[in-house]
Design a protein around this motif. Structure first.
Motif, PDB file in Angstrom:
ATOM      1  N   ASN A   1       4.159   5.243  -5.657  1.00 32.61           N
ATOM      2  CA  ASN A   1       4.497   4.968  -7.253  1.00 32.61           C
ATOM      3  C   ASN A   1       3.361   5.944  -7.816  1.00 32.61           C
ATOM      4  OD1 ASN A   1       3.205   3.296  -9.788  1.00 32.61           O
ATOM      5  ND2 ASN A   1       5.437   3.137  -9.443  1.00 32.61           N
ATOM      6  N   ASN A   2       2.062   5.910  -7.466  1.00 30.01           N
ATOM      7  CA  ASN A   2       1.006   6.807  -8.019  1.00 30.01           C
ATOM      8  C   ASN A   2       1.355   8.347  -7.998  1.00 30.01           C
ATOM      9  OD1 ASN A   2      -0.625   4.962  -8.744  1.00 30.01           O
ATOM     10  ND2 ASN A   2      -1.844   5.004  -6.760  1.00 30.01           N
TER      11      ASN A   2
ATOM     12  N   ASN B   1       0.802  -0.992  -0.005  1.00 30.26           N
ATOM     13  CA  ASN B   1       0.008  -0.108  -0.074  1.00 30.26           C
ATOM     14  C   ASN B   1       0.811   1.355   0.010  1.00 30.26           C
ATOM     15  OD1 ASN B   1      -2.314  -1.581  -0.134  1.00 30.26           O
ATOM     16  ND2 ASN B   1      -2.536  -1.640   2.112  1.00 30.26           N
TER      17      ASN B   1
ATOM     18  N   ALA C   1      -0.043  -2.917 -10.465  1.00 34.61           N
ATOM     19  CA  ALA C   1       0.728  -2.456  -9.391  1.00 34.61           C
ATOM     20  C   ALA C   1       1.296  -3.843  -8.628  1.00 34.61           C
ATOM     21  CB  ALA C   1      -0.041  -1.631  -8.529  1.00 34.61           C
ATOM     22  N   ARG C   2       0.218  -4.814  -8.275  1.00 37.06           N
ATOM     23  CA  ARG C   2       0.402  -5.744  -7.608  1.00 37.06           C
ATOM     24  C   ARG C   2       1.275  -6.663  -8.258  1.00 37.06           C
ATOM     25  NH1 ARG C   2       0.070  -7.282  -2.142  1.00 37.06           N
ATOM     26  NH2 ARG C   2      -2.100  -6.360  -2.270  1.00 37.06           N
TER      27      ARG C   2
ATOM     28  N   HIS D   1       2.436   1.634  -3.371  1.00 39.83           N
ATOM     29  CA  HIS D   1       1.637   1.990  -4.558  1.00 39.83           C
ATOM     30  C   HIS D   1       1.260   3.407  -4.526  1.00 39.83           C
ATOM     31  CE1 HIS D   1      -2.479   0.879  -6.457  1.00 39.83           C
ATOM     32  NE2 HIS D   1      -1.553   1.208  -7.532  1.00 39.83           N
TER      33      HIS D   1
ATOM     34  N   PRO E   1      -4.584  -1.652 -10.228  1.00 35.13           N
ATOM     35  CA  PRO E   1      -4.339  -2.179  -8.965  1.00 35.13           C
ATOM     36  C   PRO E   1      -3.613  -3.718  -9.367  1.00 35.13           C
ATOM     37  CG  PRO E   1      -6.510  -1.269  -8.800  1.00 35.13           C
ATOM     38  CD  PRO E   1      -6.012  -1.051  -9.987  1.00 35.13           C
TER      39      PRO E   1
END
Length: 70
Positions: A34-35, A28, A51-52, A31, A48
């Motif tokens: 990264n966003n 989390n 990203a995972r 992510h 999602p």
């Protein structure tokens, strides 16, 4: 291992996997960073699932180590 960086106030913040935190919490945090990085560089955000997949590719070995020594 690749490291992701995020520009904050002119400085780059580097993501470090925290072995004292859960794999999910690390994901989390990564992510969100990264966003933000993608926003700064006007790049499309990862879905999602994308990203995972990236995070798992980078850090799944640490997840295995956490489970092995927990």
């Amino acid at each position: 291992m690749s490291l992701y960086l995020i520009l904050i106030g002119g400085d780059m913040e580097e993501f470090h996997y925290d072995k004292n935190d859960s794999y999910e919490s690390n994901f989390n945090r990564w992510h969100a960073m990264n966003n933000k990085e993608r926003d700064i560089y006007n790049e499309p955000k990862l879905s999602p699932l994308e990203a995972r997949a990236v995070f798992d590719d980078l850090y799944s070995d640490l997840c295995f180590q956490q489970r092995q020594y927990s």
